[in-house]
Design an enzyme around this catalytic site. Sequence first.
Site, short mmCIF file in Angstrom:
data_model
loop_
_atom_site.label_atom_id
_atom_site.label_comp_id
_atom_site.label_asym_id
_atom_site.label_seq_id
_atom_site.Cartn_x
_atom_site.Cartn_y
_atom_site.Cartn_z
N SER A 89 0.80 -1.23 0.00
CA SER A 89 0.00 0.00 0.00
C SER A 89 0.83 1.27 0.00
O SER A 89 0.70 2.12 0.89
CB SER A 89 -0.92 0.00 1.21
OG SER A 89 -1.46 -1.28 1.40
N ARG B 296 7.74 6.37 -3.77
CA ARG B 296 8.17 6.96 -2.51
C ARG B 296 7.42 6.28 -1.38
O ARG B 296 6.43 5.60 -1.59
CB ARG B 296 7.91 8.46 -2.47
CG ARG B 296 6.47 8.84 -2.74
CD ARG B 296 6.32 10.36 -2.81
NE ARG B 296 5.26 10.75 -3.72
CZ ARG B 296 3.97 10.65 -3.45
NH1 ARG B 296 3.58 10.20 -2.28
NH2 ARG B 296 3.06 11.01 -4.33
N ASP C 252 -3.51 -1.69 -2.00
CA ASP C 252 -4.63 -2.17 -1.17
C ASP C 252 -5.98 -1.70 -1.70
O ASP C 252 -6.98 -2.41 -1.59
CB ASP C 252 -4.46 -1.78 0.31
CG ASP C 252 -4.23 -0.30 0.52
OD1 ASP C 252 -3.98 0.42 -0.46
OD2 ASP C 252 -4.31 0.14 1.68
MG MG Z 1 -4.51 -2.00 5.03
#
Ligand code: MG
Length: 501
Positions: free
Chosen positions: A179, A194, A232
């Site tokens: 994520s 990043r 995610d």
């Molecule tokens: Mg999560």
Amino acid sequence: MGKKEVALVVCGVAAAALAAAGAAAVVRRQMWKSGRWAKAMAIVNELEDKCGTPITRLRHVAEAMTVEMHAGLASEGGSKLKMLVSYVDNLPTGDEEGLFYALDLGGTNFRVLRVHLGGQGKGVGKQEFQEVSIPPHLMTGTSDALFDYIAETLGKFVATEEEGYPFPGRDRELGFTFSFPVNQTSIASGTLIRWTKGFSIEDAIGEDVVGELTKALRRNGLDMQVTALVNDTVGTLASGRYYNPDVICAVILGTGTNAAYVERANAIPKWHGPPPSSGEMVINMEWGNFWSSHLPLTEYDLALDTESLNPGEQIFEKIISGMYLGEILRRVLLRMAEDAAFFGDTVPPKLKIPFILRTPDMSAMHHDESRDLEVVGKKLQAILEISNTSLEARKVIIKLCDIVATRGARLSSAGILGILKKLERDNITASGGQKSVIALDGGLFEHYMKFSASMESTLKELLGEEIANSIVIERSNDGSGIGAALLAASHSTYLQAPEES
Ligand code: MG
Ligand code: ADP
């Protein structure tokens, strides 16, 4: 008048003078106190004013979100919204079958999952998972240290497989939910742009995260193949769609915040790859980095940003998500302690420690409905070592929680309206009455009830009654991991060679 009486009169005069002096001191003290109180209230009122999210402002924010979406799709670097092409052009159909693993590296925790997919509409069978918190030192260490830790945990989890792996001769396959912003180069590879959410591992930036994970898997003696790398939001969208064909968008409100949605492939000018047969492509917006002059920002937000690991970046995330809400509250309380002696003559030392006040604690205080606001009192004592707060002071703290959380919730809804506008699903005429479902996941949305309630009512308020009925927010429970397993299945390397199995 006798001597005695004279003495009594003198005494009486002296007592009256003393009483008057005492009363004056009390009045002075009260004035001083009320002066402090007035100062504290001025800080609260200013915050409330600066965090204001009247509906017109939210509409401007939504409009700006739509504009930035167009700009980010038009060209690389065209907007603060990266609008990343996910390479997911086919969402799960229900035919996915087999035993798959997923690894979900979010922010606070990571999870390893083992999922049995039934195939052909039989749905998800047995699911097992394990959640592990990420040791803080690994968040700012080296790439190898982080990935080795993950691989080691995964290895132990694989070893708990009860029935053994049902496909002898095949490697176990893994969907990797990562994520953080990644420039995807295929469904199973991508380079890290990043870090966000308090991570800062310099040597991982620009590297292929699947490559890094695979090397760590090998170092730890695991022969697994990563067949899908997903954000995610993309995982949540995939699992949302698996259960409900009307899902068009996924939003995460957890440690950080982000959104993904299904875009028409011909509405992505910057995409030069082969046109997907479905005509659609999932876009990972990276909306945490959204910025607009319409965002209501305060001095506390600016200071938080300046002192953060990623100044100037993720401004939307820094006023909305779970990592930051408690920290904003702490900064306001510190100012009240310093400038208005809100907690007495000395500033409570603990209040000076960044991130000591976490959003779950803020949420617990915000939801305190006891007559004496006991929870607020206990939290202040336990976390900040502040004791003997008055009921009035506790009420003020609840008000601060409300100001900060409401701003975040209402801005999240404005963001969703921006996506609906982009898809022309924000009005009944253009949407043709089609249902639009938004899959929502993340600890903040799941546990901070006043936050989620404010979000849902704001979205209704923004949309108006007529269309509001066809737009639904659906809670997706841990969709990001399941979604990665589903995408690992639909991109299995063994699918192209069924004769092998
Ligand atoms: Mg999560
Ligand atoms: P991640 O975003 O790290 O993948 P989650 O979706 O589980 O993980 O979200 C965790 C975050 O959710 C925490 O960092 C915290 O900010 C927030 N959170 C968890 N519990 C609560 C709670 N009770 N009230 C408010 N926020 C919470």
